[in-house]
Design a protein around this motif. Structure first.
Motif, PDB file in Angstrom:
ATOM      1  N   PRO B 117     -24.879 -76.408-120.998  1.00  0.00           N
ATOM      2  CA  PRO B 117     -23.868 -75.652-120.018  1.00  0.00           C
ATOM      3  C   PRO B 117     -22.858 -75.323-120.889  1.00  0.00           C
ATOM      4  O   PRO B 117     -22.178 -76.133-121.552  1.00  0.00           O
ATOM      5  CB  PRO B 117     -23.414 -76.726-119.148  1.00  0.00           C
ATOM      6  CG  PRO B 117     -24.628 -77.695-119.130  1.00  0.00           C
ATOM      7  CD  PRO B 117     -25.234 -77.831-120.253  1.00  0.00           C
ATOM      8  N   PHE B 118     -22.560 -74.061-121.125  1.00  0.00           N
ATOM      9  CA  PHE B 118     -21.200 -73.632-121.732  1.00  0.00           C
ATOM     10  C   PHE B 118     -19.984 -74.176-121.575  1.00  0.00           C
ATOM     11  O   PHE B 118     -19.297 -74.105-122.615  1.00  0.00           O
ATOM     12  CB  PHE B 118     -21.085 -71.777-121.840  1.00  0.00           C
ATOM     13  CG  PHE B 118     -20.593 -71.367-122.882  1.00  0.00           C
ATOM     14  CD1 PHE B 118     -21.080 -71.500-124.370  1.00  0.00           C
ATOM     15  CD2 PHE B 118     -19.388 -70.864-122.604  1.00  0.00           C
ATOM     16  CE1 PHE B 118     -19.994 -71.169-125.333  1.00  0.00           C
ATOM     17  CE2 PHE B 118     -18.225 -70.394-123.701  1.00  0.00           C
ATOM     18  CZ  PHE B 118     -18.768 -70.515-124.881  1.00  0.00           C
ATOM     19  N   LYS B 119     -19.464 -74.203-120.309  1.00  0.00           N
ATOM     20  CA  LYS B 119     -18.328 -74.979-120.164  1.00  0.00           C
ATOM     21  C   LYS B 119     -18.136 -76.173-120.831  1.00  0.00           C
ATOM     22  O   LYS B 119     -17.096 -76.312-121.193  1.00  0.00           O
ATOM     23  CB  LYS B 119     -18.197 -75.236-118.505  1.00  0.00           C
ATOM     24  CG  LYS B 119     -17.709 -73.562-117.951  1.00  0.00           C
ATOM     25  CD  LYS B 119     -16.812 -73.877-116.682  1.00  0.00           C
ATOM     26  CE  LYS B 119     -16.589 -72.638-116.034  1.00  0.00           C
ATOM     27  NZ  LYS B 119     -16.840 -72.255-114.656  1.00  0.00           N
ATOM     28  N   ASP B 120     -19.054 -76.961-120.720  1.00  0.00           N
ATOM     29  CA  ASP B 120     -19.019 -78.267-121.226  1.00  0.00           C
ATOM     30  C   ASP B 120     -18.797 -78.167-122.678  1.00  0.00           C
ATOM     31  O   ASP B 120     -18.048 -78.950-123.295  1.00  0.00           O
ATOM     32  CB  ASP B 120     -20.317 -78.936-121.013  1.00  0.00           C
ATOM     33  CG  ASP B 120     -20.377 -79.399-119.394  1.00  0.00           C
ATOM     34  OD1 ASP B 120     -19.360 -79.031-118.622  1.00  0.00           O
ATOM     35  OD2 ASP B 120     -21.473 -79.648-118.988  1.00  0.00           O
ATOM     36  N   LEU B 121     -19.570 -77.297-123.244  1.00  0.00           N
ATOM     37  CA  LEU B 121     -19.792 -77.017-124.756  1.00  0.00           C
ATOM     38  C   LEU B 121     -18.496 -76.713-125.375  1.00  0.00           C
ATOM     39  O   LEU B 121     -17.887 -77.157-126.105  1.00  0.00           O
ATOM     40  CB  LEU B 121     -20.860 -76.274-124.976  1.00  0.00           C
ATOM     41  CG  LEU B 121     -21.064 -75.757-126.682  1.00  0.00           C
ATOM     42  CD1 LEU B 121     -21.608 -76.938-127.304  1.00  0.00           C
ATOM     43  CD2 LEU B 121     -22.060 -74.683-126.898  1.00  0.00           C
TER      44      LEU B 121
END
Lengths: 248, 248
Positions: B117-121
């Motif tokens: 998930p990009f937000k987490d990354l």
DNA sequence: TATTTTTATTGATTGTAATCAAGAAGCGCT
DNA sequence: AGCGCTTCTTGATTACAATCAATAAAAATA
């Protein structure tokens, strides 16, 4: 006077291009911190080199005025035009993974840039999530520009390539808040040909045809779009009245 | 058995592809934090769609096994092949600035991916400078791949384009630690043609010629390079013995 | 395995842009 | 302003890949 000249100032907060550049989305106080990193360089003259392939990568550059052509110097002698960069564009990020510039940037006109040392930028961006995101966004924009370039080259006909290219130039002008119907573009036919995978002769012939048909006029570095709709049709090979004299 | 199969495991630290992927350069403890973000998805079958143009951008994907073709669906019906992604490649970053996927990824074979998930990354990368740098590096690699694509398309002759393309495929294999002389490549002639701006017929003819001349053999998704040096010469239009029967 | 669909090959023809070449126009320089 | 170099235009010819078409070979399906 044919063109609205954006205001550049010594500081990012007042810069007319800040919405196209790193400050986008940042608070004023954050912009000040960014601003502290920026080295404003004296103007470069036409033909001057901003960075050269093989030089160590130390900074990225924001174009303030003028423009740059970017080439790769190919082993086999022939250079390729990778792209060109206008006010508001960011130059140099392509060197990020190699620590060496992989291309050479040449001023097309008298040009000014802001230099931002990359180490500092990287450090600050870890503290300012919005700046970090903006850096990623800029890389992503580079990517989509390069994809557009591939798109030009994949078009089979020279007319399509040029029509699409001209529309894209116009879009870029619009994005910058400039006149997108009539503007200066300091590219030689040779540059255009290199960029589009054509020869200068073909560029000349196609432009002559466009001019005859009243589509666009591109004379002496000045480009005027007369009939955007038909240009659009040409670019997307919806061959209605494409080659006919005029539809209406 | 023709190909060394890298080891994939449930966790990034043990993954055979970690040197090509986000974990590159991270400490083991840092990799664990990254690992916690990763969603390992069930295998996709040939023809399955990983993401589709227009869908909201939520995650990036690391290819573990198989491969993906990525297309843009063009308004004028005709699709363009933007690229294809093999184990170790990262998919989806092109959507970063738009928040929407701008392309469609289709499995070429039975394939597996790690979803991040990009937000987490993004959040984690603000805490781990090395990860942040790796994210930028991956974007930069995407950019240079796309530039390579433009490089193919800018070549005037079909032979040059294909020769260069084959060499590039080989390089990619090498980078992954696979056999770069003889490998499987699940692309149709149509795909190759779309990618290189040619027609399937031309691809077929050029490959037949290459085969006749003992340069390469590409039959049924298996590619073998027999004479790299001459292929190289062809790719860089140093026309020494290029079209001649054999130099030695 | 048989059947159908998709993909690959090969041939004949056409169209388009590259190439070669020469003159015109534009531009930079002193 | 005048000179010289570069770039642009235009024409004639050629080469190459696209297109159209039809068969062969592989895959996919049942």
């Amino acid at each position: 006077m044919t063109q609205p000249i954006p205001l550049f100032n010594a500081n990012c907060n007042e810069c007319g291009l800040k919405k196209l550049c790193f400050p986008l989305g940042l608070e004023k106080s954050e912009v000040l911190r960014l601003d502290a990193l920026v080295k404003r360089k004296p103007a470069l003259q036409k033909g001057d080199i901003l960075f050269r392939s093989g030089q160590p990568f130390q900074a990225v550059y924001a174009v303030k005025a003028g423009g740059f052509k970017v080439f790769t110097q190919h082993a086999s002698g022939e250079d390729k035009l990778i792209g060109f960069y206008l006010p508001g564009d960011i130059l140099g990020v392509d060197a990020l993974s190699t620590d060496e510039h992989v291309s050479t940037a040449v001023a097309m006109d008298t040009s000014t840039v802001c230099e931002i040392p990359f180490k500092d930028l990287e450090q600050l961006s870890l503290q300012l999530p919005t700046l970090n995101r903006q850096l990623l966004s800029i890389m992503s924009k580079e990517l989509s520009d390069e994809r557009m370039h591939a798109e030009f080259l994949a078009r089979k006909s020279a007319e399509e390539r040029l029509a699409l290219f001209i529309l894209w130039l116009s879009q870029r002008q619009a994005r910058r808040g400039f006149n997108d119907e009539s503007f200066r573009i300091g590219l030689l036919h040779r540059d255009v040909a290199l960029y589009l995978g054509l020869t200068p002769e073909t560029v000349s012939r196609v432009l002559a045809k466009f001019s005859e048909e009243g589509l666009v006029e591109w004379r002496q570095k000045h480009l005027t779009i007369h009939h955007r709709a038909r240009l659009d049709a040409l670019a997307n090979h919806q061959e209605e009245g494409v080659c006919g004299r005029i539809a209406g």
